[in-house]
Design a protein around this motif. Structure first.
Motif, PDB file in Angstrom:
ATOM      1  N   GLN A  67     -29.344 -84.973   9.202  1.00 57.97           N
ATOM      2  CA  GLN A  67     -29.806 -83.605   9.214  1.00 57.97           C
ATOM      3  C   GLN A  67     -31.456 -83.292   9.886  1.00 57.97           C
ATOM      4  O   GLN A  67     -31.680 -81.998  10.443  1.00 57.97           O
ATOM      5  N   GLY A  68     -32.122 -83.757   9.645  1.00 58.93           N
ATOM      6  CA  GLY A  68     -33.221 -84.150  10.555  1.00 58.93           C
ATOM      7  C   GLY A  68     -34.238 -85.088   9.539  1.00 58.93           C
ATOM      8  O   GLY A  68     -34.790 -84.738   7.925  1.00 58.93           O
ATOM      9  N   SER A  69     -35.947 -84.276  10.028  1.00 55.14           N
ATOM     10  CA  SER A  69     -36.616 -85.038   9.236  1.00 55.14           C
ATOM     11  C   SER A  69     -37.258 -84.170   8.217  1.00 55.14           C
ATOM     12  O   SER A  69     -38.491 -84.619   7.383  1.00 55.14           O
ATOM     13  N   ASN A  70     -36.639 -83.181   8.641  1.00 56.00           N
ATOM     14  CA  ASN A  70     -37.465 -81.960   7.568  1.00 56.00           C
ATOM     15  C   ASN A  70     -36.787 -81.340   6.681  1.00 56.00           C
ATOM     16  O   ASN A  70     -36.887 -80.773   5.474  1.00 56.00           O
ATOM     17  N   LEU A  71     -35.734 -82.541   5.973  1.00 56.62           N
ATOM     18  CA  LEU A  71     -34.833 -82.128   4.882  1.00 56.62           C
ATOM     19  C   LEU A  71     -35.313 -83.387   3.987  1.00 56.62           C
ATOM     20  O   LEU A  71     -35.413 -84.521   4.641  1.00 56.62           O
ATOM     21  N   HIS A  72     -35.144 -83.662   3.206  1.00 52.41           N
ATOM     22  CA  HIS A  72     -35.732 -83.870   1.501  1.00 52.41           C
ATOM     23  C   HIS A  72     -35.104 -83.907   0.507  1.00 52.41           C
ATOM     24  O   HIS A  72     -34.198 -83.229   0.456  1.00 52.41           O
ATOM     25  N   TYR A  73     -34.670 -85.167  -0.240  1.00 50.19           N
ATOM     26  CA  TYR A  73     -33.637 -85.522  -1.171  1.00 50.19           C
ATOM     27  C   TYR A  73     -34.568 -85.994  -2.385  1.00 50.19           C
ATOM     28  O   TYR A  73     -35.467 -86.672  -2.393  1.00 50.19           O
ATOM     29  N   CYS A  74     -34.077 -85.488  -3.634  1.00 49.54           N
ATOM     30  CA  CYS A  74     -34.919 -86.044  -4.728  1.00 49.54           C
ATOM     31  C   CYS A  74     -33.800 -85.294  -5.977  1.00 49.54           C
ATOM     32  O   CYS A  74     -32.444 -85.196  -5.520  1.00 49.54           O
ATOM     33  N   GLU A  75     -34.083 -86.530  -7.142  1.00 50.09           N
ATOM     34  CA  GLU A  75     -32.740 -86.185  -8.407  1.00 50.09           C
ATOM     35  C   GLU A  75     -33.632 -85.997  -9.590  1.00 50.09           C
ATOM     36  O   GLU A  75     -35.107 -85.699  -9.250  1.00 50.09           O
ATOM     37  N   ALA A  76     -33.208 -84.967  -9.840  1.00 49.78           N
ATOM     38  CA  ALA A  76     -33.790 -84.641 -10.666  1.00 49.78           C
ATOM     39  C   ALA A  76     -32.592 -84.217 -12.296  1.00 49.78           C
ATOM     40  O   ALA A  76     -31.601 -84.300 -12.521  1.00 49.78           O
ATOM     41  N   CYS A  77     -33.980 -83.927 -13.818  1.00 48.86           N
ATOM     42  CA  CYS A  77     -32.796 -83.215 -14.790  1.00 48.86           C
ATOM     43  C   CYS A  77     -34.110 -82.550 -15.385  1.00 48.86           C
ATOM     44  O   CYS A  77     -34.855 -83.136 -16.067  1.00 48.86           O
ATOM     45  N   LEU A  78     -33.996 -81.214 -15.179  1.00 50.50           N
ATOM     46  CA  LEU A  78     -34.177 -80.270 -15.869  1.00 50.50           C
ATOM     47  C   LEU A  78     -34.860 -80.487 -16.709  1.00 50.50           C
ATOM     48  O   LEU A  78     -35.682 -79.144 -17.849  1.00 50.50           O
ATOM     49  N   ALA A  79     -33.647 -81.168 -17.763  1.00 51.11           N
ATOM     50  CA  ALA A  79     -34.084 -80.571 -19.573  1.00 51.11           C
ATOM     51  C   ALA A  79     -34.846 -81.691 -19.723  1.00 51.11           C
ATOM     52  O   ALA A  79     -35.647 -80.678 -20.724  1.00 51.11           O
ATOM     53  N   ASN A  80     -35.382 -82.134 -18.854  1.00 49.01           N
ATOM     54  CA  ASN A  80     -35.977 -83.459 -19.201  1.00 49.01           C
ATOM     55  C   ASN A  80     -38.190 -83.328 -18.151  1.00 49.01           C
ATOM     56  O   ASN A  80     -38.334 -84.146 -18.374  1.00 49.01           O
ATOM     57  N   MET A  81     -37.512 -82.742 -17.594  1.00 50.49           N
ATOM     58  CA  MET A  81     -38.406 -82.300 -15.733  1.00 50.49           C
ATOM     59  C   MET A  81     -38.621 -84.129 -15.480  1.00 50.49           C
ATOM     60  O   MET A  81     -39.538 -84.074 -14.505  1.00 50.49           O
ATOM     61  N   TYR A  82     -37.545 -84.511 -15.491  1.00 54.26           N
ATOM     62  CA  TYR A  82     -37.632 -85.488 -14.279  1.00 54.26           C
ATOM     63  C   TYR A  82     -37.540 -85.310 -12.782  1.00 54.26           C
ATOM     64  O   TYR A  82     -36.413 -84.690 -13.191  1.00 54.26           O
ATOM     65  N   GLY A  83     -38.112 -86.150 -12.297  1.00 52.84           N
ATOM     66  CA  GLY A  83     -38.504 -85.445 -10.888  1.00 52.84           C
ATOM     67  C   GLY A  83     -38.953 -83.987 -10.121  1.00 52.84           C
ATOM     68  O   GLY A  83     -39.802 -84.090  -9.349  1.00 52.84           O
ATOM     69  N   MET A  84     -39.158 -83.437 -11.276  1.00 54.36           N
ATOM     70  CA  MET A  84     -40.692 -82.793 -11.084  1.00 54.36           C
ATOM     71  C   MET A  84     -41.782 -82.982 -10.298  1.00 54.36           C
ATOM     72  O   MET A  84     -42.037 -82.174  -9.546  1.00 54.36           O
ATOM     73  N   PRO A  85     -42.574 -83.925 -10.477  1.00 55.23           N
ATOM     74  CA  PRO A  85     -43.425 -84.624  -9.649  1.00 55.23           C
ATOM     75  C   PRO A  85     -42.696 -84.570  -7.796  1.00 55.23           C
ATOM     76  O   PRO A  85     -43.821 -84.188  -6.893  1.00 55.23           O
ATOM     77  N   ALA A  86     -42.284 -85.137  -7.755  1.00 53.24           N
ATOM     78  CA  ALA A  86     -41.108 -84.811  -6.061  1.00 53.24           C
ATOM     79  C   ALA A  86     -40.904 -83.466  -5.495  1.00 53.24           C
ATOM     80  O   ALA A  86     -41.352 -82.918  -4.399  1.00 53.24           O
ATOM     81  N   VAL A  87     -41.115 -82.525  -6.854  1.00 58.18           N
ATOM     82  CA  VAL A  87     -40.683 -81.398  -6.136  1.00 58.18           C
ATOM     83  C   VAL A  87     -42.143 -80.849  -6.277  1.00 58.18           C
ATOM     84  O   VAL A  87     -42.176 -79.959  -5.426  1.00 58.18           O
ATOM     85  N   GLU A  88     -42.921 -80.848  -6.883  1.00 58.48           N
ATOM     86  CA  GLU A  88     -44.572 -80.377  -6.317  1.00 58.48           C
ATOM     87  C   GLU A  88     -44.560 -80.966  -5.382  1.00 58.48           C
ATOM     88  O   GLU A  88     -46.295 -80.546  -4.708  1.00 58.48           O
ATOM     89  N   ALA A  89     -44.633 -82.706  -5.312  1.00 55.95           N
ATOM     90  CA  ALA A  89     -45.109 -82.936  -3.808  1.00 55.95           C
ATOM     91  C   ALA A  89     -44.106 -82.095  -2.452  1.00 55.95           C
ATOM     92  O   ALA A  89     -44.543 -81.961  -1.823  1.00 55.95           O
ATOM     93  N   PHE A  90     -42.492 -81.792  -2.484  1.00 57.95           N
ATOM     94  CA  PHE A  90     -42.491 -80.639  -1.616  1.00 57.95           C
ATOM     95  C   PHE A  90     -42.913 -79.312  -1.442  1.00 57.95           C
ATOM     96  O   PHE A  90     -43.255 -79.353  -0.730  1.00 57.95           O
ATOM     97  N   LEU A  91     -43.417 -78.490  -2.985  1.00 57.14           N
ATOM     98  CA  LEU A  91     -44.695 -77.767  -2.687  1.00 57.14           C
ATOM     99  C   LEU A  91     -45.799 -77.525  -1.789  1.00 57.14           C
ATOM    100  O   LEU A  91     -46.096 -77.114  -0.951  1.00 57.14           O
ATOM    101  N   SER A  92     -45.866 -79.254  -1.994  1.00 58.68           N
ATOM    102  CA  SER A  92     -47.152 -79.553  -1.320  1.00 58.68           C
ATOM    103  C   SER A  92     -47.094 -79.571   0.232  1.00 58.68           C
ATOM    104  O   SER A  92     -47.951 -79.122   1.141  1.00 58.68           O
ATOM    105  N   ILE A  93     -46.578 -79.811   0.541  1.00 60.52           N
ATOM    106  CA  ILE A  93     -45.582 -79.918   2.105  1.00 60.52           C
ATOM    107  C   ILE A  93     -46.159 -78.655   3.073  1.00 60.52           C
ATOM    108  O   ILE A  93     -46.608 -78.196   3.575  1.00 60.52           O
ATOM    109  N   THR A  94     -45.441 -77.625   2.266  1.00 58.33           N
ATOM    110  CA  THR A  94     -45.238 -76.649   2.088  1.00 58.33           C
ATOM    111  C   THR A  94     -46.699 -75.831   2.504  1.00 58.33           C
ATOM    112  O   THR A  94     -46.546 -75.067   2.903  1.00 58.33           O
TER     113      THR A  94
END
Length: 153
Positions: A67-94
Protein backbone atom coordinates in the motif's frame (compact mmCIF):
# COMPACT_ATOMS: atom_id res chain seq x y z
CA UNK A 1 -16.76 11.80 1.48
CA UNK A 2 -13.74 9.86 2.84
CA UNK A 3 -11.56 12.97 2.53
CA UNK A 4 -13.94 14.87 4.81
CA UNK A 5 -13.73 12.06 7.36
CA UNK A 6 -9.96 12.45 7.58
CA UNK A 7 -9.93 16.27 7.48
CA UNK A 8 -7.65 17.57 10.23
CA UNK A 9 -6.20 14.12 10.95
CA UNK A 10 -2.48 13.69 11.38
CA UNK A 11 -2.55 9.91 11.41
CA UNK A 12 -4.90 6.96 11.32
CA UNK A 13 -4.89 3.81 13.44
CA UNK A 14 -6.84 0.88 12.03
CA UNK A 15 -7.50 -1.89 14.56
CA UNK A 16 -7.93 -5.45 13.28
CA UNK A 17 -9.03 -8.61 15.05
CA UNK A 18 -7.27 -11.34 13.05
CA UNK A 19 -9.56 -13.96 14.62
CA UNK A 20 -12.37 -12.38 12.61
CA UNK A 21 -11.43 -12.24 8.93
CA UNK A 22 -14.06 -9.62 8.13
CA UNK A 23 -12.20 -7.02 10.25
CA UNK A 24 -9.14 -7.27 8.02
CA UNK A 25 -11.32 -7.22 4.89
CA UNK A 26 -12.96 -4.06 6.20
CA UNK A 27 -9.52 -2.54 6.91
CA UNK A 28 -8.36 -3.38 3.35
CA UNK A 29 -11.46 -1.66 1.98
CA UNK A 30 -10.80 1.44 4.13
CA UNK A 31 -7.10 1.87 3.28
CA UNK A 32 -7.53 3.23 -0.28
CA UNK A 33 -9.85 5.97 1.03
CA UNK A 34 -7.27 7.34 3.44
CA UNK A 35 -5.47 10.36 1.95
CA UNK A 36 -1.96 9.47 0.80
CA UNK A 37 -0.25 12.09 2.96
CA UNK A 38 -1.44 10.53 6.23
CA UNK A 39 0.56 8.03 8.22
CA UNK A 40 -1.45 4.85 8.88
CA UNK A 41 -0.89 2.14 11.47
CA UNK A 42 -2.70 -1.18 11.16
CA UNK A 43 -2.75 -2.87 14.55
CA UNK A 44 -3.44 -6.59 14.73
CA UNK A 45 -4.90 -6.92 18.21
CA UNK A 46 -5.41 -10.02 20.35
CA UNK A 47 -1.82 -11.20 19.98
CA UNK A 48 -2.39 -13.28 23.11
CA UNK A 49 -4.87 -15.38 21.10
CA UNK A 50 -2.79 -15.84 17.95
CA UNK A 51 -3.79 -19.50 17.75
CA UNK A 52 -7.32 -18.30 16.92
CA UNK A 53 -6.22 -15.98 14.12
CA UNK A 54 -7.79 -16.83 10.77
CA UNK A 55 -6.03 -13.97 9.01
CA UNK A 56 -2.34 -14.82 8.90
CA UNK A 57 0.38 -12.35 9.87
CA UNK A 58 2.16 -12.70 6.52
CA UNK A 59 -1.02 -11.92 4.58
CA UNK A 60 -1.58 -8.77 6.63
CA UNK A 61 2.04 -7.68 6.25
CA UNK A 62 1.94 -8.22 2.48
CA UNK A 63 -1.17 -6.09 2.08
CA UNK A 64 0.37 -3.33 4.22
CA UNK A 65 3.68 -3.45 2.31
CA UNK A 66 1.87 -3.15 -1.03
CA UNK A 67 0.00 0.00 0.00
CA UNK A 68 2.91 2.43 0.38
CA UNK A 69 5.59 3.68 2.73
CA UNK A 70 3.20 5.59 4.97
CA UNK A 71 1.45 2.37 6.07
CA UNK A 72 2.79 0.54 9.08
CA UNK A 73 1.90 -2.69 10.86
CA UNK A 74 2.25 -3.91 14.41
CA UNK A 75 0.75 -6.53 16.66
CA UNK A 76 -0.74 -5.76 20.03
CA UNK A 77 -2.57 -7.16 23.00
CA UNK A 78 -4.51 -4.43 24.69
CA UNK A 79 -5.21 -6.77 27.61
CA UNK A 80 -1.54 -6.69 28.67
CA UNK A 81 -0.29 -3.63 26.73
CA UNK A 82 1.89 -5.68 24.37
CA UNK A 83 2.73 -3.58 21.31
CA UNK A 84 2.10 -0.21 22.93
CA UNK A 85 5.71 0.97 22.39
CA UNK A 86 5.13 0.52 18.64
CA UNK A 87 1.88 2.50 18.84
CA UNK A 88 3.69 5.21 20.81
CA UNK A 89 6.43 5.33 18.16
CA UNK A 90 3.74 5.68 15.47
CA UNK A 91 2.22 8.62 17.35
CA UNK A 92 5.70 10.14 17.47
CA UNK A 93 5.86 9.89 13.67
CA UNK A 94 2.67 11.92 13.38
CA UNK A 95 3.96 14.50 15.87
CA UNK A 96 7.25 14.88 14.01
CA UNK A 97 5.37 15.19 10.71
CA UNK A 98 3.25 18.01 12.20
CA UNK A 99 6.41 19.76 13.43
CA UNK A 100 7.97 19.37 10.00
CA UNK A 101 4.94 20.96 8.32
CA UNK A 102 5.11 23.86 10.76
CA UNK A 103 8.84 24.26 10.05
CA UNK A 104 8.15 24.28 6.30
CA UNK A 105 5.60 27.03 6.88
CA UNK A 106 8.13 29.05 8.86
CA UNK A 107 10.75 28.54 6.16
CA UNK A 108 8.29 29.72 3.52
CA UNK A 109 7.53 32.82 5.61
CA UNK A 110 11.24 33.52 6.09
CA UNK A 111 11.88 33.07 2.36
CA UNK A 112 9.26 35.74 1.71
CA UNK A 113 10.81 38.07 4.31
CA UNK A 114 14.26 37.60 2.79
CA UNK A 115 12.92 38.33 -0.70
CA UNK A 116 11.23 41.51 0.60
CA UNK A 117 14.44 42.61 2.35
CA UNK A 118 16.51 42.02 -0.76
CA UNK A 119 14.05 44.07 -2.81
CA UNK A 120 14.08 46.84 -0.19
CA UNK A 121 17.88 46.88 -0.11
CA UNK A 122 18.04 47.13 -3.91
CA UNK A 123 15.53 50.01 -3.95
CA UNK A 124 17.36 51.90 -1.21
CA UNK A 125 20.77 51.34 -2.79
CA UNK A 126 19.46 52.58 -6.14
CA UNK A 127 18.62 56.08 -4.89
CA UNK A 128 21.71 56.74 -2.80
CA UNK A 129 23.32 60.20 -3.04
CA UNK A 130 26.29 60.76 -0.71
CA UNK A 131 26.47 64.51 -1.29
CA UNK A 132 22.77 64.94 -0.40
CA UNK A 133 23.33 62.85 2.72
CA UNK A 134 26.26 65.02 3.90
CA UNK A 135 24.28 68.17 3.18
CA UNK A 136 21.36 66.89 5.27
CA UNK A 137 23.73 65.99 8.13
CA UNK A 138 25.28 69.50 8.03
CA UNK A 139 21.85 71.13 8.03
CA UNK A 140 20.79 69.00 10.98
CA UNK A 141 23.98 69.86 12.89
CA UNK A 142 23.41 73.58 12.30
CA UNK A 143 19.77 73.31 13.43
CA UNK A 144 20.82 71.47 16.60
CA UNK A 145 23.58 73.98 17.41
CA UNK A 146 21.38 77.15 17.23
CA UNK A 147 21.20 78.57 20.71
CA UNK A 148 17.67 78.58 22.09
CA UNK A 149 16.44 81.73 23.77
CA UNK A 150 16.04 81.39 27.53
CA UNK A 151 12.63 80.19 28.58
CA UNK A 152 11.96 83.30 30.78
CA UNK A 153 13.03 85.89 28.20
Amino acid sequence: EDAKLYEGCEGVIVMVNPAKEWTFSYAKDCLPGIPSGLEVLVVANFRDMAEQWVTQRLAMQQVIASQGSNLHYCEACLANMYGMPAVEAFLSITLQARKMLAAHGEISTLDGAIDASVQSMKERAKGQDYDAHILALNEQAIANSDPQPPANA
